[in-house]
Structure formats: C-alpha cells, structure tokens
Motif scaffolding. Structure first.
Motif, short mmCIF file in Angstrom:
data_model
loop_
_atom_site.label_atom_id
_atom_site.label_comp_id
_atom_site.label_asym_id
_atom_site.label_seq_id
_atom_site.Cartn_x
_atom_site.Cartn_y
_atom_site.Cartn_z
N UNK A 111 49.76 43.84 47.08
CA UNK A 111 50.28 44.62 46.26
C UNK A 111 50.98 43.79 45.15
N UNK A 112 50.94 42.17 44.98
CA UNK A 112 51.55 41.43 44.39
C UNK A 112 51.28 41.55 42.49
N UNK A 113 52.24 40.54 41.88
CA UNK A 113 52.13 40.96 40.21
C UNK A 113 50.83 39.69 40.27
N UNK A 114 50.55 38.93 40.59
CA UNK A 114 49.64 37.91 40.82
C UNK A 114 48.35 38.42 40.81
N UNK A 115 48.36 38.93 42.65
CA UNK A 115 46.76 40.46 42.10
C UNK A 115 46.91 41.01 41.51
N UNK A 116 47.68 41.92 40.93
CA UNK A 116 47.73 43.10 40.57
C UNK A 116 46.85 42.53 38.92
N UNK A 117 47.91 41.97 38.22
CA UNK A 117 47.47 40.93 37.40
C UNK A 117 46.17 40.31 36.69
N UNK A 118 45.32 39.08 37.95
CA UNK A 118 44.50 38.84 37.75
C UNK A 118 43.35 39.57 38.24
N UNK A 119 43.40 40.71 39.02
CA UNK A 119 42.41 41.17 38.94
C UNK A 119 42.10 42.28 37.93
N UNK A 120 43.07 42.85 37.01
CA UNK A 120 42.74 43.42 36.23
C UNK A 120 42.40 42.97 34.75
N UNK A 121 42.44 41.29 35.03
CA UNK A 121 41.86 41.00 33.71
C UNK A 121 40.43 40.05 34.67
N UNK A 122 40.17 40.36 35.87
CA UNK A 122 38.42 40.43 36.49
C UNK A 122 38.12 41.37 35.65
N UNK A 123 38.71 42.64 36.36
CA UNK A 123 37.75 44.00 36.00
C UNK A 123 37.51 44.05 34.43
N UNK A 124 38.43 43.51 33.20
CA UNK A 124 38.52 44.13 32.20
C UNK A 124 36.96 42.88 31.58
N UNK A 125 37.33 41.84 32.06
CA UNK A 125 35.62 40.93 32.12
C UNK A 125 34.58 41.33 32.50
N UNK A 126 34.60 42.35 33.68
CA UNK A 126 33.06 42.71 34.40
C UNK A 126 32.59 43.83 33.09
N UNK A 127 34.30 45.04 32.80
CA UNK A 127 33.94 45.78 32.02
C UNK A 127 32.91 46.09 30.27
N UNK A 128 33.84 44.93 30.42
CA UNK A 128 32.91 44.07 28.05
C UNK A 128 34.57 45.02 27.36
N UNK A 129 35.67 45.39 28.10
CA UNK A 129 36.72 45.77 26.85
C UNK A 129 38.28 45.24 27.15
N UNK A 130 38.67 45.33 25.99
CA UNK A 130 40.19 44.65 26.27
C UNK A 130 41.38 46.12 27.01
#
Length: 353
Positions: A111-130
C-alpha cells in the motif's frame, strides 16, 4: 461491423447508489478476475463484455494483476475500449486496484505511495484511458502507515487519475479509520469491496455493514457465489476441471458431506422460488440495501444471463431468510482473512480477487 449496444440496456430500474456518494452501479457488476487472461480467446472475452453491457451491466471490475499473466485483463479490456466501447466510455464505470503481488521487489505489492501510483499509471496505459472511475487499495498493508495509503488515494483523485476511491478486504475498524482519513483530506471513501456470500458472512459479524452506513460508503461484494460452491455444479462433489479443482480456490476439504447437504437444502429452497441456487445466492446477498452491487464473473454468456435472472425474482421473505440462516455456515473459504487481519501476504497463486 461496428458494435452498437442495445437500446434497452437501461430498462432495469434497479441501479443503486454507493453509500452517500454520487457513484451509481448496477446491482450486478462483471468481474474480470477469471476468464479474461491470455489463456482465453479474445472473441470469448468480447462476447462476455459486450453481452454484459447490452444487458445493463455497465460496471467492469479489474485489478492490475488479473490475467494470466498479470496485466492482461486490463490490456484486453483496453482493446475492447478502442475497438467497440469507445463511443460508450462516459456510460461505463471502470474500476481497477493495486495491492496484491504484481511483480518482484519491494514495490510489487502493498500500500505504499510509490506502488499505488506507479501501478495505476501502468493500468491506465494498458487500458488506454486517462482515468479510471474507481481505484481501490486492494488490501491492507501492515508495513505501510494507513495515512500514507490514504494520501496516495487522495492524490489519484486530485491528479485526475481516478474519479472515486475505495478499499478492498479491509476490516471494519481499518475501514472506519480510512474513511475518516480520506474525509479529512477531502476525498471521501466511496466504496468497499469485501468477499461476501452465504458461506462467508464476515462483513456482518465484523460490523463492516454498520461502518459503511455510518461513514457513508457503499459495499460491493465479491465472490457472492462462494467461488462456485453456491451453484449446482458442486452438489455431487467437485467435477474434474471445475474451478474448485484449480489453485487459488477453495480446497476439496471445504466440501464436506455436511456442507453438501446444506447446499442441497438451499438448492431445494431456490427451486421452490423458481430460481437456481446461484440466483438465490445473488438475491440473498443483495437483500441488504447497504450492499450496492455484487461482482460476479462468468465463463459463458449463459452464466451471466442466469445470474442476472436473480434480479427479476421475488424478494426474500422473513421465513426464507430465517431458513437460509439455519443452513448457511462458514465454509472456510475466506482466503483473504489473513491479509485483512494484518497477516503476511500469501503467494500470488493464492490470491483470488
């Protein structure tokens, strides 16, 4: 031929509001944990997602590690967004999560800030949405201060990466603490996703439903069919190749003779109501208004249609609820209990949502 969704997709008036937020969800949401990895044909995934949307299921529940391999469910759904669902993006509720094992190293889970934010950025890339509509802390992390996780969730909303935030598999006490931290930051906790079924009723015993009502967040239960136990499939044991025989599900020890007898009695009650056992389980889990929605997966469109059929059935009366209470027992299938109580992270193969 371009996909055009059914004009009748919003005929069911039973859309529910998540707590006191503006987030509204269908009573049944489609979970992409199972059957949406590279091990399933894309055509089958497309049929399931578009078929769900045509039937009024506008919420699609993902996580960073859904697959296999991890990330492939998001990639596949992103492909559908580009090829079929782009005109309908503003109608969809797309949720994703981070917290369980995604990759090796100290920032591959938690639940670290780094993991949550980095993970969400990668999720958005995979989904192709903002932005996603809901972003969850997928599990409590005893190694990270709750304040840090809350601040990260607040940041994803303020930075435009998500519209709402939620938590999953947090205890009642931790959920209350998170709700208050987020409220102080100005980003309300909108929703909690716990496991919940007739055979796994911890949210009632722990007081989570009461906390949700007090703090104003909704509940969206996952695994309402108890990983398939609350279907007709296991009334005579575990069939070869069934989900219950796969890693990351309940073990064969869970399906005792006593439980099988109880499941048979529940199936008989369902039959008297003109329902399948799965439909009874869904109707039961939605009986409490504090439960906004249920996340259920399906391997075939016919299964989804059967599940949706629960919404058209009669309401449970007091006698039926009392009969279910006498038959429903804890089946030892709460695979998320250790994490909820601050235990160590289990292997990835044991993570089931």
């Amino acid at each position: 031929m371009s996909y055009v969704s059914s004009a009748e997709r919003y005929e069911d008036p039973s859309i529910r509001r998540s707590g006191r937020s503006g987030l509204q969800l269908p009573p049944l949401s489609l979970g992409l944990w199972q059957n949406f990895g590279h091990d399933r044909p894309f055509a089958a995934q497309r049929e399931m997602v578009l078929g769900a949307f045509d039937r009024g299921v506008f919420h699609f529940d993902l996580a960073n590690n859904y697959g296999p391999p991890p990330g492939s469910a998001e990639s596949g759904f992103g492909r559908l967004l580009r090829t079929d669902l782009a005109p309908y993006r503003d109608e969809l509720v797309i949720s994703t999560k981070a917290g369980w094992n995604m990759h090796p190293g100290p920032y591959g889970s938690g639940g670290s800030r780094k993991y949550l934010l980095s993970s969400l950025d990668r999720s958005l890339e995979r989904l192709g949405i903002d932005a996603v509509d809901v972003f969850y802390s997928h599990r409590p992390d005893p190694g990270t201060p709750l304040e840090e996780t809350a601040a990260a969730l607040d940041h994803v909303v303020r930075s435009g990466r998500a519209h709402y935030v939620g938590v999953s598999s947090y205890s009642a006490d931790a959920s209350r603490d998170m709700a208050r931290l987020l409220r102080d930051l100005g980003t309300p906790l909108a929703i909690h996703q716990p496991s919940y079924s007739m055979l796994n009723r911890w949210i009632e015993e722990d007081g989570l439903l009461d906390v949700a009502e007090d703090e104003g967040f909704g509940i969206i239960g996952f695994s309402p069919l108890a990983q398939g136990l609350l279907t007709d499939k296991y009334l005579r044991g575990i069939p070869e190749g069934a989900r219950g025989a796969q890693p990351g599900s309940f073990t064969g020890d869970a399906l005792t003779d006593d439980l099988r007898d109880r499941l048979s009695a529940l199936a008989a009650l369902a039959e008297r109501r003109g329902q399948s056992l799965a439909q009874l389980a869904i109707a039961w889990a939605l009986r409490d208004a504090r439960v906004t929605s249920l996340v259920a997966g399906a391997s075939r469109l016919s299964q989804l249609e059967e599940n949706l059929g629960a919404l058209a059935g009669p309401e449970l009366d007091e006698a039926e609820i009392a009969e279910i209470d006498g038959l429903a027992v804890d089946a030892g299938i709460d695979l998320w209990r250790s994490a909820r109580l601050g235990g160590a992270l289990p292997p990835l193969s044991a993570k089931t949502s």
